[in-house]
Design a protein around this motif. Structure first.
Motif, PDB file in Angstrom:
ATOM      1  N   TRP A 254     -47.602  -0.922  10.528  1.00 37.47           N
ATOM      2  CA  TRP A 254     -48.225  -1.754  10.496  1.00 37.47           C
ATOM      3  C   TRP A 254     -47.221  -3.354  10.720  1.00 37.47           C
ATOM      4  O   TRP A 254     -45.517  -3.075  11.773  1.00 37.47           O
ATOM      5  CB  TRP A 254     -47.459  -2.477   8.810  1.00 37.47           C
ATOM      6  CG  TRP A 254     -47.718  -2.245   6.963  1.00 37.47           C
ATOM      7  CD1 TRP A 254     -47.978  -0.563   7.087  1.00 37.47           C
ATOM      8  CD2 TRP A 254     -49.242  -2.273   7.503  1.00 37.47           C
ATOM      9  NE1 TRP A 254     -49.051  -0.275   6.148  1.00 37.47           N
ATOM     10  CE2 TRP A 254     -49.853  -1.131   6.451  1.00 37.47           C
ATOM     11  CE3 TRP A 254     -49.981  -3.736   7.186  1.00 37.47           C
ATOM     12  CZ2 TRP A 254     -51.191  -1.603   5.307  1.00 37.47           C
ATOM     13  CZ3 TRP A 254     -51.138  -3.678   6.522  1.00 37.47           C
ATOM     14  CH2 TRP A 254     -51.439  -2.402   5.267  1.00 37.47           C
ATOM     15  N   TYR A 255     -48.106  -4.207  11.814  1.00 35.82           N
ATOM     16  CA  TYR A 255     -47.715  -4.854  12.675  1.00 35.82           C
ATOM     17  C   TYR A 255     -47.749  -6.812  12.549  1.00 35.82           C
ATOM     18  O   TYR A 255     -49.442  -6.712  11.112  1.00 35.82           O
ATOM     19  CB  TYR A 255     -48.303  -4.721  13.325  1.00 35.82           C
ATOM     20  CG  TYR A 255     -47.703  -3.733  14.627  1.00 35.82           C
ATOM     21  CD1 TYR A 255     -48.556  -2.772  14.259  1.00 35.82           C
ATOM     22  CD2 TYR A 255     -46.561  -3.426  15.660  1.00 35.82           C
ATOM     23  CE1 TYR A 255     -47.587  -1.098  14.944  1.00 35.82           C
ATOM     24  CE2 TYR A 255     -46.737  -2.845  16.470  1.00 35.82           C
ATOM     25  CZ  TYR A 255     -46.991  -1.532  16.383  1.00 35.82           C
ATOM     26  OH  TYR A 255     -46.261  -0.179  17.048  1.00 35.82           O
ATOM     27  N   ARG A 256     -47.438  -7.143  12.400  1.00 38.55           N
ATOM     28  CA  ARG A 256     -47.604  -8.957  11.941  1.00 38.55           C
ATOM     29  C   ARG A 256     -47.878 -10.011  13.109  1.00 38.55           C
ATOM     30  O   ARG A 256     -47.395  -9.572  14.312  1.00 38.55           O
ATOM     31  CB  ARG A 256     -47.034  -9.087  11.019  1.00 38.55           C
ATOM     32  CG  ARG A 256     -45.535  -9.615  11.574  1.00 38.55           C
ATOM     33  CD  ARG A 256     -44.427 -10.501  10.061  1.00 38.55           C
ATOM     34  NE  ARG A 256     -43.301 -10.268   9.998  1.00 38.55           N
ATOM     35  CZ  ARG A 256     -42.174 -10.273   9.360  1.00 38.55           C
ATOM     36  NH1 ARG A 256     -42.750 -10.214   8.335  1.00 38.55           N
ATOM     37  NH2 ARG A 256     -41.125 -11.050   9.919  1.00 38.55           N
TER      38      ARG A 256
ATOM     39  N   ALA B 146     -43.209  -2.475  10.442  1.00 38.66           N
ATOM     40  CA  ALA B 146     -42.432  -1.188   9.712  1.00 38.66           C
ATOM     41  C   ALA B 146     -43.693  -0.238  10.705  1.00 38.66           C
ATOM     42  O   ALA B 146     -44.511   0.154  10.556  1.00 38.66           O
ATOM     43  CB  ALA B 146     -42.559  -0.815   8.622  1.00 38.66           C
ATOM     44  N   VAL B 147     -42.650   1.101  10.816  1.00 39.74           N
ATOM     45  CA  VAL B 147     -43.667   2.746  11.215  1.00 39.74           C
ATOM     46  C   VAL B 147     -42.768   3.641  10.514  1.00 39.74           C
ATOM     47  O   VAL B 147     -42.075   4.342  10.254  1.00 39.74           O
ATOM     48  CB  VAL B 147     -43.303   2.454  12.395  1.00 39.74           C
ATOM     49  CG1 VAL B 147     -41.937   2.503  13.517  1.00 39.74           C
ATOM     50  CG2 VAL B 147     -44.927   3.770  13.931  1.00 39.74           C
ATOM     51  N   ILE B 148     -43.841   4.682  10.244  1.00 38.36           N
ATOM     52  CA  ILE B 148     -43.674   5.755   9.468  1.00 38.36           C
ATOM     53  C   ILE B 148     -44.533   6.943  10.636  1.00 38.36           C
ATOM     54  O   ILE B 148     -46.159   7.319  10.049  1.00 38.36           O
ATOM     55  CB  ILE B 148     -43.878   6.192   7.923  1.00 38.36           C
ATOM     56  CG1 ILE B 148     -43.916   7.198   7.609  1.00 38.36           C
ATOM     57  CG2 ILE B 148     -45.460   5.811   8.253  1.00 38.36           C
ATOM     58  CD1 ILE B 148     -43.654   6.789   5.433  1.00 38.36           C
TER      59      ILE B 148
ATOM     60  N   TYR C  99     -50.853  -6.380  10.341  1.00 40.41           N
ATOM     61  CA  TYR C  99     -52.508  -5.652  10.857  1.00 40.41           C
ATOM     62  C   TYR C  99     -51.641  -3.896  10.652  1.00 40.41           C
ATOM     63  O   TYR C  99     -50.731  -3.694  11.179  1.00 40.41           O
ATOM     64  CB  TYR C  99     -52.585  -5.692  13.251  1.00 40.41           C
ATOM     65  CG  TYR C  99     -52.951  -6.867  12.385  1.00 40.41           C
ATOM     66  CD1 TYR C  99     -52.331  -8.059  13.029  1.00 40.41           C
ATOM     67  CD2 TYR C  99     -54.797  -7.058  13.155  1.00 40.41           C
ATOM     68  CE1 TYR C  99     -52.764  -9.298  13.316  1.00 40.41           C
ATOM     69  CE2 TYR C  99     -54.947  -8.396  13.149  1.00 40.41           C
ATOM     70  CZ  TYR C  99     -54.181  -9.466  13.148  1.00 40.41           C
ATOM     71  OH  TYR C  99     -54.784 -10.788  13.771  1.00 40.41           O
ATOM     72  N   CYS C 100     -52.898  -3.274  10.493  1.00 37.62           N
ATOM     73  CA  CYS C 100     -52.700  -1.590  10.037  1.00 37.62           C
ATOM     74  C   CYS C 100     -52.965  -0.915  11.150  1.00 37.62           C
ATOM     75  O   CYS C 100     -53.389  -1.725  12.244  1.00 37.62           O
ATOM     76  CB  CYS C 100     -53.612  -1.246   9.160  1.00 37.62           C
ATOM     77  SG  CYS C 100     -53.237   0.618   9.278  1.00 37.62           S
ATOM     78  N   ASN C 101     -51.958   0.187  11.550  1.00 32.67           N
ATOM     79  CA  ASN C 101     -51.650   0.832  12.784  1.00 32.67           C
ATOM     80  C   ASN C 101     -52.005   1.916  12.658  1.00 32.67           C
ATOM     81  O   ASN C 101     -51.186   2.815  11.656  1.00 32.67           O
ATOM     82  CB  ASN C 101     -50.446   0.349  14.151  1.00 32.67           C
ATOM     83  CG  ASN C 101     -50.929   0.771  15.187  1.00 32.67           C
ATOM     84  OD1 ASN C 101     -50.073   1.974  15.536  1.00 32.67           O
ATOM     85  ND2 ASN C 101     -51.708   1.019  16.023  1.00 32.67           N
ATOM     86  N   GLY C 102     -53.077   3.337  14.149  1.00 35.91           N
ATOM     87  CA  GLY C 102     -52.746   4.062  13.534  1.00 35.91           C
ATOM     88  C   GLY C 102     -52.289   4.531  14.983  1.00 35.91           C
ATOM     89  O   GLY C 102     -53.856   4.150  15.599  1.00 35.91           O
TER      90      GLY C 102
END
Length: 124
Positions: free
Chosen positions: A36-38, A49-51, A94-97
């Motif tokens: 997730w980014y903002r 945060a990233v996982i 924003y969701c990131n993949g």
């Protein structure tokens, strides 16, 4: 292509909680890290945060201890639980993949995909 669809944004008072969800669909290939980014007006998009696929998570210093990221690899989803929200958390999230596609016998370099963004507003 890959589509990422976010949900769960909204308006909340300071100290409250929100949960963001993101679902990936389409030609998924191999989804590696999700995050997730903002972004706020006039500023660059920043990591929240990233996982990893294995569940290892990293957080921005500003949210560590308040936000929790989680993912379900079987469902291709990633969530962000946000607690103790502050007005400075107000942003578009924003969701990131990061996806690798298998072509000609090997996985190719990762490609970033983004959701459309969801607004989070924290009032004081």
């Amino acid at each position: 292509q890959v589509q990422l669809v976010e949900s769960g944004g909204g308006l909340v008072q300071a100290g409250g909680s929100l949960r963001l969800s993101c679902a990936a669909s389409g030609r998924l290939g191999r989804i590696n890290a999700m995050g997730w980014y903002r972004q706020t007006p006039g500023k660059q998009r920043e990591l929240v945060a990233v996982i990893t696929t294995g569940g290892s998570a990293n957080y921005a210093d500003s949210v560590r201890g308040r936000f929790t990221i989680s993912r379900d690899n079987a469902k291709n989803t990633v969530d962000l639980q946000m607690n103790s929200l502050k007005p400075e958390d107000t942003a578009v999230y924003y969701c990131n993949g990061r996806v690798s596609f298998y072509l000609a016998g090997q996985y190719r370099p990762e490609v970033d995909f983004w959701g459309q963004g969801t607004q989070v507003t924290v009032s004081s």
